[in-house]
Design a protein around this motif. Structure first.
Motif, PDB file in Angstrom:
ATOM      1  N   GLN A  36       0.841  -1.189   0.000  1.00 48.01           N
ATOM      2  CA  GLN A  36       0.000   0.000   0.000  1.00 48.01           C
ATOM      3  C   GLN A  36       0.876   1.238   0.000  1.00 48.01           C
ATOM      4  O   GLN A  36       1.935   1.248   0.633  1.00 48.01           O
ATOM      5  CB  GLN A  36      -0.860   0.032   1.269  1.00 48.01           C
ATOM      6  N   TYR A  37       0.426   2.278  -0.679  1.00 47.54           N
ATOM      7  CA  TYR A  37       1.065   3.577  -0.578  1.00 47.54           C
ATOM      8  C   TYR A  37       0.060   4.553   0.002  1.00 47.54           C
ATOM      9  O   TYR A  37      -1.064   4.663  -0.495  1.00 47.54           O
ATOM     10  CB  TYR A  37       1.553   4.065  -1.944  1.00 47.54           C
ATOM     11  N   ALA A  61       3.440  -2.481   4.139  1.00 47.68           N
ATOM     12  CA  ALA A  61       3.184  -3.890   3.829  1.00 47.68           C
ATOM     13  C   ALA A  61       2.753  -4.576   5.109  1.00 47.68           C
ATOM     14  O   ALA A  61       3.388  -4.406   6.154  1.00 47.68           O
ATOM     15  CB  ALA A  61       4.439  -4.548   3.239  1.00 47.68           C
ATOM     16  N   GLU A  62       1.662  -5.276   5.048  1.00 47.11           N
ATOM     17  CA  GLU A  62       1.118  -5.971   6.222  1.00 47.11           C
ATOM     18  C   GLU A  62       0.997  -5.055   7.434  1.00 47.11           C
ATOM     19  O   GLU A  62       1.411  -5.404   8.548  1.00 47.11           O
ATOM     20  CB  GLU A  62       1.964  -7.197   6.556  1.00 47.11           C
ATOM     21  N   GLY A  63       0.444  -3.841   7.192  1.00 50.45           N
ATOM     22  CA  GLY A  63       0.145  -2.944   8.296  1.00 50.45           C
ATOM     23  C   GLY A  63       1.328  -2.157   8.831  1.00 50.45           C
ATOM     24  O   GLY A  63       1.162  -1.277   9.678  1.00 50.45           O
ATOM     25  N   GLN A  64       2.555  -2.437   8.365  1.00 54.56           N
ATOM     26  CA  GLN A  64       3.760  -1.751   8.836  1.00 54.56           C
ATOM     27  C   GLN A  64       4.256  -0.753   7.790  1.00 54.56           C
ATOM     28  O   GLN A  64       4.223  -1.052   6.603  1.00 54.56           O
ATOM     29  CB  GLN A  64       4.888  -2.770   9.099  1.00 54.56           C
ATOM     30  N   VAL A  65       4.761   0.416   8.248  1.00 55.13           N
ATOM     31  CA  VAL A  65       5.444   1.341   7.338  1.00 55.13           C
ATOM     32  C   VAL A  65       6.787   0.730   6.973  1.00 55.13           C
ATOM     33  O   VAL A  65       7.608   0.437   7.842  1.00 55.13           O
ATOM     34  CB  VAL A  65       5.650   2.721   8.002  1.00 55.13           C
TER      35      VAL A  65
END
Lengths: 74, 74, 74, 74, 74, 74, 74
Positions: E26-27, E49-53
């Motif tokens: 995600q961006y 990715a997977e909820g982590q920045v």
């Protein structure tokens, strides 16, 4: 000598052909129609996977972008 | 020197070529026709996988978007 | 400064290039021709996989949509 | 405020950019050219995979349809 | 009521959006520009990715054909 | 009887629909807009995976080429 | 004899058809509409996977590029 690849499909019209798909399946049937996208219509169609007949279909419309190869059955 | 990549296919017409597919298979046959989508028609076609002949086909129409590479057989 | 990415291919014409494919293979050869689809023709082509020469080909026509990157060999 | 996404690439011309590919690799280099297909040419290019420099290339022509993201290096 | 899907992107201009990619990343950033291919430019971009920045980027040009979904951040 | 597939989407406008994506996820929301690429905008959107609500989104712009199927919720 | 593959879909209109998707699922329903992209609308639709009915849907709009094959149900 022929000029265009579609000429080969034209000569196969109303003959038995093998259509090989990207997902590994084959359709064997009588080629009734095709267009420039290589969409094809078969009749008396058999679906095959790994050399076995897996399903008998009457008419099958196959979307061109799923096709790898079309060859007249021998 | 040649201007366009399709010139190489033109010179290979009616000669033996290897057609390499995205699914890892190869078709070896006589190049009879091609178009701008790189759809090709081969004659006296052999299908090969991992160096082995897996099938003999007469005429094979191959859809261009499944092709990686075409090279004159040596 | 150059205006278009294809200018870089134009300057590489008749020089050794590396063509990197989506399937992880590389072709090393002399760039003879390319078009706007990035279809290319190489001569004196070597196929490589994981740093090893896996095949020697003379002329190779490579379909543009299988190509990731083209770089002049150093 | 800017109207079109390509304006961001225009401002990055002749600057260091990171180009992120669908196969997980990154190319870091100076953006020399791009077109509407997002084909790009880099100079002084480094290929990276998992944070490591895996190869140094001079000029690299990258085909647009393999690109996920382009960002000015910071 | 709105007539076209791009109207939703137009209303999100200069606001925080989440851009969801086909590769699972995600961006999150400020939507500065988009075009009919859904190419987008973000500013103050965070990759997740997977909820982590996983990375902070300034400007990010994202190619439209890698995008699944764009939603205003809440 | 209707002539075109998009008529079905037209009748679903401002109603709850399920949008099924190629990556296996579903979006459930009110269909506000669509275009000929089947880009769609939903409102009051829920993301679901394997029958579970995984995220609540307000507005979601979904790129058409990621969509398998759209069906009015029952 | 018919000239075009879409003629087969035309004759199947308002009849039960099986639509086979690239992800391995099948939709069985009444064909109400199709277009040149092979987008189709079904009514009284059943989703099947591995021979089992997995879901009942009323109307289903299916995006053409996800379709492998369409065949009249027998």
């Amino acid at each position: 000598m022929e000029a265009r690849p579609l000429d080969a499909l034209n000569r196969a019209r109303d003959k038995k052909v093998i259509v090989e798909l990207k997902n590994g399946k084959q359709y064997l049937g009588t080629l009734r129609a095709f267009d420039i996208h290589i969409n094809v219509t078969l009749e008396d169609t058999e679906e095959r996977a790994e050399g076995q007949v897996t399903r008998k279909l009457g008419v099958a419309f196959i979307r061109g972008d799923t096709i790898i190869m079309i060859s007249p059955a021998q």
